[in-house]
Enzyme design. Structure first.
Site, PDB file in Angstrom:
ATOM      1  N   SER A 126      61.462 105.905  53.472  1.00  0.00           N
ATOM      2  CA  SER A 126      62.534 104.991  53.819  1.00  0.00           C
ATOM      3  C   SER A 126      63.595 105.809  54.517  1.00  0.00           C
ATOM      4  O   SER A 126      63.636 107.031  54.371  1.00  0.00           O
ATOM      5  CB  SER A 126      63.126 104.370  52.566  1.00  0.00           C
ATOM      6  OG  SER A 126      63.839 105.356  51.864  1.00  0.00           O
ATOM      7  N   CYS A 173      70.599 105.549  55.129  1.00  0.00           N
ATOM      8  CA  CYS A 173      71.786 104.707  55.199  1.00  0.00           C
ATOM      9  C   CYS A 173      73.019 105.543  55.479  1.00  0.00           C
ATOM     10  O   CYS A 173      73.855 105.167  56.271  1.00  0.00           O
ATOM     11  CB  CYS A 173      71.944 103.849  53.974  1.00  0.00           C
ATOM     12  SG  CYS A 173      71.657 104.640  52.418  1.00  0.00           S
ATOM     13  N   GLU A 191      73.005 109.391  55.200  1.00  0.00           N
ATOM     14  CA  GLU A 191      72.779 110.823  55.143  1.00  0.00           C
ATOM     15  C   GLU A 191      73.024 111.450  56.513  1.00  0.00           C
ATOM     16  O   GLU A 191      72.227 111.278  57.437  1.00  0.00           O
ATOM     17  CB  GLU A 191      71.352 111.119  54.679  1.00  0.00           C
ATOM     18  CG  GLU A 191      71.140 110.861  53.194  1.00  0.00           C
ATOM     19  CD  GLU A 191      70.680 109.448  52.885  1.00  0.00           C
ATOM     20  OE1 GLU A 191      70.969 108.548  53.690  1.00  0.00           O
ATOM     21  OE2 GLU A 191      70.035 109.244  51.853  1.00  0.00           O
ATOM     22  N   GLU A 215      71.601 114.827  45.037  1.00  0.00           N
ATOM     23  CA  GLU A 215      72.183 113.478  45.100  1.00  0.00           C
ATOM     24  C   GLU A 215      72.693 113.038  43.733  1.00  0.00           C
ATOM     25  O   GLU A 215      71.993 113.156  42.737  1.00  0.00           O
ATOM     26  CB  GLU A 215      71.142 112.477  45.622  1.00  0.00           C
ATOM     27  CG  GLU A 215      70.730 112.789  47.055  1.00  0.00           C
ATOM     28  CD  GLU A 215      69.579 111.923  47.568  1.00  0.00           C
ATOM     29  OE1 GLU A 215      68.956 111.219  46.764  1.00  0.00           O
ATOM     30  OE2 GLU A 215      69.311 111.973  48.769  1.00  0.00           O
ATOM     31  N   HIS A 221      67.340 114.415  43.048  1.00  0.00           N
ATOM     32  CA  HIS A 221      67.911 113.054  43.137  1.00  0.00           C
ATOM     33  C   HIS A 221      67.352 112.169  42.072  1.00  0.00           C
ATOM     34  O   HIS A 221      66.200 112.316  41.710  1.00  0.00           O
ATOM     35  CB  HIS A 221      67.657 112.479  44.519  1.00  0.00           C
ATOM     36  CG  HIS A 221      66.215 112.506  44.910  1.00  0.00           C
ATOM     37  ND1 HIS A 221      65.675 111.691  45.841  1.00  0.00           N
ATOM     38  CD2 HIS A 221      65.172 113.246  44.460  1.00  0.00           C
ATOM     39  CE1 HIS A 221      64.359 111.947  45.962  1.00  0.00           C
ATOM     40  NE2 HIS A 221      64.050 112.870  45.155  1.00  0.00           N
TER      41      HIS A 221
END
Lengths: 315, 897
Positions: free
Chosen positions: B343, B502, B504, B636, B535
């Site tokens: 993604s 989105c 990064e 993250e 993450h």
């Protein structure tokens, strides 16, 4: 009194206000008002000093919260038979200590109004100055900002020194000298003219419009170079008649005024009246039809008066 | 007020008042072309479908080549998969190709992760034999989930609670997964991870969801693709480059004794892959020809013929029109998203990349702006169709169903001037006309960008689709210079950055595109995934573990080793929190490194390694650091503001005012402040409270926790902890190294993990109850706690320098009336600019009132096209989970007039 000691009672400072002057603004809501308009959206301000609000809709009593039980030393707040807490407004309207507020996790018990020094206000305005953008500024509203004459004058002088754009929303109900002194520092003003019939004005607001109309006329004569827009909250059965509009048109023409903003009646104040244990007039009759508003707008336009309806304003 | 509008304008003019155009005049947005509407109607009724065609061919060719050099074997298998994928062209489509033969399709990658399917094999096979469910069930499922197949029905079996698979495909899935038992990336790396000294601790962290997600789950993405080579050379040209590479390097190590020999293999693999791409495009050309041959409707026939022409051309040659160029970028994009589960494969600054092609078409009068606008709208549908198949947790939890194919606008050119192109205006306009979730748009805001462009973008944001979001170009450049300095990044390359995934920030470079008789430097990605490190760590959960000596009360497990320290000061608490977090990062990083190392050795990207500079120059794939920049792997976090507010509450109530002891506070937390937990009530809304018999005991402390200082009010008593936190995290993350041997850095986006990680976290000192979502993003105030307005949040958010981290995230909800009319657009831009001026990295808006959202929650079927901005992306309201829906509704709405 030195300027450090000056205090103003302010019940809210609202960032990103977009309907009360040009651009993005910060609204400073002063507490207290000499008028008692029956449709007032901010009735919590009548008092002019900090006082209690109770928001029954967010109160968590029904999910079992009893945090405020027995907290009031004067018995202002009582729970009975597992019902919603009852506020004794006779006691609570006089309260100055508000022991109940910090125990409420739901923000159902709130205190409205807080004392600010000039520095307190300027600290926030200086901060928000970063955010307004090129057109915005501060709008002093209320309540009635003119009630806080000395305080407001000092704040305005400081704004002028920082070149902050200033607007005011006022009833215009103040001694003329004070009114004109304040307006000297204002770039943009909204003044309410609620009814041209003085009897009706007194009936709806509790005061005569004489001072207000005289102040407006005097302001225009004084050579003031700000922008003035008259405002009229248009209330069904109170001031929505063509007759009233015609009188106002005559007044505006006589004083070389050419901008008016008719505000639509709304019920935002209703819950607040109830939160303070008071009844709200005009709940049923206050609405004015769109047709009627357009008809009134048309009358103004026919007389070359710019008439904005609601928030359809070019600023 | 339309009746008096004309007269009003007249009087305004007479009075010399500068009048803004009325809303009616401004908001006339042309409808999408008819074909787009037809395709959208089809899209809305389609379900996510898993299909086995590509895995079948991949498997077949992979095993046929058993023993081959892995890079070459990968290329052969994937090239075969694409060349055998059945082309599917819908009538009215102008741009073609999709991931699988289904429009909303995806497929599993058993070579990456097979255990899920192998474990389920028996159960799945049983379902195949089960009788079909009733039609009534089917209907209820449709309304609730949009395109998601959340439950099995009829002959469709639900996989990962999102995708449907036809029963006849199940045996293929089972058969294709079988041979990967024990040797998929997942299982190989797990076996190796067991050798890490504290593997049990890692297992604890994962089992208790302190850390979410393994890296192999989505090994690519959160990066920016690069279309330069195909646009400049075409597949035939790339094949030639590879042939030269083979000629020059096969059997030649140069001076590199470790990787020198790999170059020959790389060029051979890349040549095979380019041939596969060419074949894939040709198949579409043939399919379109065939469809044209028996189509009777002249318009549709002509359409097929055009498609055949475009596809035949780009199957070999570099594009010569805008349409060919756009189609070619789409082919690249789809190939990349098909080579790994992923993604956040970002499109990048497409309006700058394709400007030369657009410009020539307009000059030559072979196309008009309207035709380009139509194509760009068809493009939106194609990108929206991209689905990602991962496990239910990843698909629902992280992605909320969106695959974040982000398109960036604006920013600066190589020589430091505004990079905005005429084509970018059309991209924004296309996003206003055709409202789809993807590609989501991001403006790289810079003071140098033209005002009319910014106004256009603000106008688009106002429409309520959640895009474009606004990112600070100077912060991005600053972060690039800071993070990639050690790899020699120049200021010029830093200007080529944009958003991967989105939010990064990803490194890029400018490449010289020769077209139309001139050279244009076009930006594109130049690094591998800018994510995929450690993450996501739920940092409020880590604080909970500090306060409970490493023990997780929810699961009854000792998650972290007991610290047995006396927590008698703020310092003691924050020290222990840092110690725990260091331990977590250390342990998780090792396992992630193994996962990604196995991935890069066994499953190296073959398409992406062709596209990204400087792989083709170095002759190395992405796993061998073929790209220009490789310090891209991050750490993250999730739940920043919940954590900050918790520290503020402890600091004030326990240590400053000494109103409660720490034991009293934790006692209240473990008892959920006397309320029933969301685990019992199943209501996860942040403001839902149901008292238990214990409630009276905790009422006071609960109110004090709620009323303690909160981030987002320009209150230093809370904001000082944010400053402290950011200052601590900057060096801490840099103590750890990725599998590329580079330092980690911090990424602060929650995506949608604030739902599931909130779920596993008990009540927190800020008064948040057990199981409810964390605060959203990293800079948004916790729901309902921002009492001083939007400007105060901006002040709180900017107490530290945002360019020190990869990103930050600020979600705001605005009431539509606040931004009405052209003045409203100006005011929206004023807010954006205010935040950007202060150095805020990102702000995005939901311009929608809560009433609409509540209504849509009740009747999703009436709001199929309603979109909201969640945490860095836009998604259809009905396709996101309920906890996140509640969180969006509960966000403070500004200017509720």
């Amino acid at each position: 009194m030195s300027t450090q000691e000056l205090k103003g009672i302010i019940f809210d400072i609202q960032a990103f206000s977009v309907h009360d002057g040009p651009g993005c603004r910060t609204n400073v809501f002063f507490a207290g008002c000499p008028l008692r308009c029956k449709w007032c959206a901010n009735p919590e301000n009548f008092a002019g000093r900090p006082h209690l609000l109770y928001a029954d809709k967010v109160c968590k009593w029904s999910s079992g919260c009893r945090a405020c039980t027995k907290i009031c030393p004067r018995g202002g707040l009582i729970f009975q038979d597992d019902q919603q807490p009852i506020i004794n407004w006779d006691v609570c309207n006089k309260c100055t200590t508000f022991e109940c507020r910090p125990v409420c996790a739901a923000s159902a018990l709130k205190v409205c109004g807080k004392e600010y020094t000039v520095d307190d206000v300027m600290k926030i305005l200086r901060r928000d100055f970063n955010h307004w953008g090129s057109e915005g500024g501060v709008t002093f509203t209320g309540g009635e900002p003119l009630l806080h004459y000395d305080f407001l004058l000092e704040v305005l002088k400081r704004c002028a020194a920082m070149q902050i754009h200033t607007a005011i929303e006022t009833s215009g109900y103040a001694p003329m000298e004070r009114f004109l002194n304040i307006l000297k520092y204002i770039n943009f003003a909204f003044i309410d003219v609620k009814n041209m019939d003085d009897k009706k004005h007194i009936e709806g607001t509790g005061v005569s419009h004489k001072i207000i109309l005289e102040n407006i006329a005097a302001l225009k004569k004084s050579g003031w170079d700000g922008r003035l827009i008259l405002r009229q909250p248009t209330i069904g059965g109170f001031n929505d008649s063509e007759e009233n509009a015609q009188k106002l048109i005559d007044f505006m023409k006589k004083n070389n005024l050419y901008e008016i903003n008719l505000l639509k009646f709304h019920r935002l104040g209703q819950t607040k009246w109830e939160q303070m244990g008071m009844k709200y007039a005009y709940a049923k009759t206050g609405d004015v039809s769109l047709e009627q508003l357009q008809k009134l707008q048309n009358m103004y336009l026919d007389n070359d008066i710019v008439c904005y309806v609601g928030d359809s304003t070019p600023f | 007020m339309n009746v008096n509008e004309e007269k009003m304008q007249e009087v305004l003019k007479k009075r010399g008042i500068e009048a803004a155009m009325s809303e009616a005049e401004r908001s006339q947005i042309a409808p999408p072309p008819e074909g787009v509407n037809k395709l959208m109607d089809i899209y809305y009724v389609l379900k996510n479908t898993v299909d086995m065609e590509i895995p079948y061919w991949y498997n077949r060719v992979w095993w046929e080549n058993d023993g081959d050099i892995i890079n070459i074997r990968r290329a052969k298998a994937f090239a075969a998969a694409l060349s055998h994928a059945t082309p599917n062209i819908l009538p009215y489509e102008k741009l073609v190709m999709q991931k699988t033969k289904n429009v909303r399709g995806a497929f599993p990658f058993p070579w990456v992760t097979a255990s899920f399917f192998n474990a389920q094999a028996e159960a799945l096979m049983t379902e195949v034999d089960a009788p079909a469910e009733s039609e009534a069930d089917r209907v209820s499922i449709v309304g609730a989930g949009g395109g998601n197949v959340t439950e099995s029905y009829g002959n469709i079996i639900s996989i990962a609670k999102k995708f449907g698979m036809r029963k006849e495909d199940i045996p293929v899935l089972v058969k294709a997964s079988e041979p990967w038992d024990g040797c998929s990336v997942e299982e190989l790396s797990t076996k190796l991870a067991e050798y890490t000294p504290e593997y049990n601790l890692h297992k604890n962290l994962m089992d208790n969801v302190v850390c979410m997600f393994d890296s192999y789950a989505i090994p690519q993405g959160r990066e920016v693709i690069n279309y330069y080579y195909p646009l400049q050379y075409g597949w035939d040209g790339i094949i030639k480059i590879c042939e030269k590479g083979i000629h020059d390097t096969m059997g030649e190590a140069g001076t590199d004794g470790i990787l020198g020999m790999s170059r020959g293999y790389y060029y051979l693999a890349t040549k095979i892959m380019a041939e596969g791409m060419s074949k894939w495009c040709s198949n579409y050309a043939k399919k379109a020809e065939q469809l044209a041959s028996f189509e009777t409707d002249p318009e549709i026939k002509k359409n097929y013929e055009e498609i055949a022409g475009v596809m035949a051309h780009i199957a070999h040659k570099p594009p010569e029109t805008f349409r060919q160029a756009l189609q070619l970028t789409l082919a690249c994009h789809l190939a990349v998203v098909n080579e790994d589960p992923q993604s956040g494969q970002s499109i990048g600054r497409l309006g700058q990349v394709l400007q030369p092609f657009y410009e020539k078409d307009i000059e030559d009068k072979v196309s008009t702006d309207e035709e380009v606008l139509d194509l760009l709208q068809y493009y939106r549908i194609k990108i929206t169709e991209i689905e990602c198949f991962a496990s239910a947790g990843v698909t629902g939890g992280v992605l909320s169903g969106n695959t974040f194919n982000n398109l960036s606008l604006g920013g600066l050119t190589k020589d430091g001037l505004s990079a905005v192109t005429p084509l970018e205006y059309l991209i924004v306009e296309a996003g206003m006309r055709t409202k789809t979730t993807q590609p989501t748009l991001s403006v790289l805001y810079d003071e140098k960008l033209p005002e009319d462009f910014l106004m256009k973008c603000a106008n688009c944001t106002k429409l309520g689709m959640g895009y474009p979001a606004w990112m600070n170009n100077q912060d991005g450049i600053g972060f690039m210079m800071m993070n990639y300095r050690s790899e020699g990044m120049t200021l010029e390359d830093a200007r080529a950055w944009c958003l991967g995934g989105c939010l990064e920030s990803a490194p890029g470079c400018f490449m010289p595109l020769t077209y139309n008789g001139k050279v244009t430097w076009i930006p594109g990605g130049a690094g591998p995934t800018s994510g995929t490190g450690v993450h996501f760590i739920g940092i409020p959960k880590v604080l909970e573990l500090v306060l409970n000596n490493g023990f997780d009360k929810r699961t009854g497990k000792q998650v972290l080793p007991a610290h047995n320290k006396k927590l008698d000061s703020m310092q003691a608490i924050t020290d222990q929190w840092q110690a725990y977090l260091r331990k977590i990062i250390e342990v998780v990083n090792k396992v992630n490194n193994l996962q990604m190392d196995v991935w890069r050795k066994h499953n190296m990207p073959v398409v992406q390694s062709m596209l990204k500079p400087d792989c083709l120059v170095k002759g190395q794939h992405l796993g061998n650091m073929g790209t220009r920049y490789n310090a891209t792997i991050n750490y993250e976090s999730c739940g920043t503001v919940t954590f900050i507010n918790s520290l503020a509450a402890i600091g004030k109530l326990v240590f400053d005012e000494k109103k409660y002891t720490l034991d009293q506070l934790t006692d209240a937390m473990w008892h959920n402040f006397g309320f029933e937990t969301a685990y019992d009530t199943q209501v996860f809304s942040p403001d839902f409270r149901k008292a238990t018999a214990e409630a009276p005991k905790y009422e006071r402390i609960f109110a004090d926790c709620i009323n303690a200082p909160k981030y987002g009010n320009a209150d230093w008593e809370a904001d000082k902890y944010l400053k402290w936190y950011e200052d601590v995290m900057f060096p801490m993350t840099r103590e750890y190294h990725s599998y590329y041997g580079k330092e980690l850095y911090m990424c602060q986006i929650s995506v949608s993990t604030h739902g599931p990680q909130g779920f596993i976290t008990l009540a927190t000192p800020d008064g948040r109850l057990a199981g409810t979502t964390y605060s959203d993003g990293s800079m948004s105030a916790a729901a309902g706690t921002d009492k001083n307005g939007i400007y105060a949040i901006f002040e709180s958010a900017t107490v530290y320098d945002h360019s020190t981290q990869q990103n930050s995230q600020m979600n705001l909800k605005l009431h539509p009336s606040a931004v009405k009319g052209i003045q409203g657009t100006r005011k929206l831009l004023d807010i954006v600019r205010a935040y950007m001026r202060k150095g805020g990295f990102h702000v995005q808006f939901n311009v929608v009132d809560s009433k609409t959202l509540r209504a849509a929650q009740k009747k999703p079927e009436n709001y199929r096209d309603l979109m909201v901005r969640v945490a860095g992306f836009t998604q259809y309201w009905c396709e996101i989970g309920k906890p996140i829906q509640d969180e969006v509704i509960y966000r403070t709405e500004y200017e509720t007039v």
